[in-house]
Design a protein around this motif. Structure first.
Motif, short mmCIF file in Angstrom:
data_model
loop_
_atom_site.label_atom_id
_atom_site.label_comp_id
_atom_site.label_asym_id
_atom_site.label_seq_id
_atom_site.Cartn_x
_atom_site.Cartn_y
_atom_site.Cartn_z
N UNK A 34 0.65 -1.21 -0.11
CA UNK A 34 0.09 0.12 -0.08
C UNK A 34 0.93 1.40 0.05
N UNK A 35 0.17 2.52 -0.25
CA UNK A 35 0.83 3.70 -0.40
C UNK A 35 -0.32 4.59 -0.10
N UNK A 36 0.46 5.76 0.23
CA UNK A 36 -0.59 7.05 0.67
C UNK A 36 -0.47 7.92 -0.68
N UNK A 82 -1.83 7.58 7.46
CA UNK A 82 -1.36 8.11 6.06
C UNK A 82 0.10 8.27 6.46
N UNK A 83 0.61 8.67 7.43
CA UNK A 83 2.46 8.95 7.55
C UNK A 83 2.97 7.75 7.42
N UNK A 84 2.39 6.68 8.04
CA UNK A 84 3.14 5.17 7.94
C UNK A 84 3.25 4.79 6.41
N UNK A 90 7.73 2.47 7.39
CA UNK A 90 6.60 2.59 8.69
C UNK A 90 5.74 1.25 8.80
N UNK A 91 5.28 1.29 9.85
CA UNK A 91 4.43 0.19 10.18
C UNK A 91 3.24 0.24 9.44
N UNK A 95 -2.54 -4.79 13.09
CA UNK A 95 -4.07 -5.08 13.60
C UNK A 95 -4.61 -4.04 14.01
N UNK A 96 -3.85 -3.15 14.68
CA UNK A 96 -4.36 -1.85 15.54
C UNK A 96 -4.81 -0.81 14.34
N UNK A 97 -4.33 -0.93 13.13
CA UNK A 97 -4.45 0.08 12.10
C UNK A 97 -5.90 -0.09 11.52
#
Length: 166
Positions: A34-36, A82-84, A90-91, A95-97
């Motif tokens: 993935x990517x922002x 978004x930053x990750x 970045x993480x 699971x917490x996302x």
């Protein structure tokens, strides 16, 4: 390939778009990868299609090669996410996302304002970027919790305002 522009014009072009706020999305594909992106735009309602652009990176290469993608439109509370996905290392997909997986294998963000799954119709190289046109086959709507925009190299969160209550 388009010819490069004068440095002054390129710098002014970047400055102009820093003044223009845009929505924020995380684009995902099976892998997971993935990517922002802050370049997502509606292209057509019939057939449903959107566009976005990516610059060269290992995530972008995987996105460009994927047979199907999910564009997860982000809302408030998603700045860290978004930053990750905007920076390498970045993480991602923790699971917490709030990630889940569609039966077709793509990661989908359960907290997104909306997640749009589709297949690429076209990939157009433009300078150092590639424009992707995605035909949308499925839309998952989340709650209208507000907005996350990217403006002048910063993320800005705004809450949802119920117009009916105003």
């Amino acid at each position: 390939m388009l010819p490069s522009v004068r440095t002054g014009v390129a710098d002014q072009f970047k400055a102009a778009f820093r003044r223009y706020p845009t929505g924020v999305a995380v684009i995902t594909a099976a892998g997971p990868v993935g990517l922002t992106a802050s370049s997502v735009a509606s292209v057509s309602a019939d057939p449903p299609a959107l566009s976005f652009s990516v610059m060269a990176s290992s995530s972008a290469r995987a996105i460009l090669e994927a047979p199907s993608l999910v564009v997860n439109l982000l809302g408030p509370g998603a700045v860290a996410l978004a930053e990750a996905f905007a920076a390498g290392g970045g993480p991602r997909f923790t699971p917490d996302q709030g990630w889940d997986y569609l039966p077709t294998g793509e990661p989908v963000l359960t907290t997104a304002l909306a997640s749009l799954r589709g297949v690429p119709l076209d990939r157009v190289p433009v300078g150092t970027s590639t424009l992707v046109i995605l035909q949308i086959d499925d839309v998952l709507l989340g709650p209208p919790t507000g907005h996350l925009v990217y403006h002048n190299r910063a993320y800005i969160e705004t809450p949802h305002h119920d117009r009916a209550a105003s």
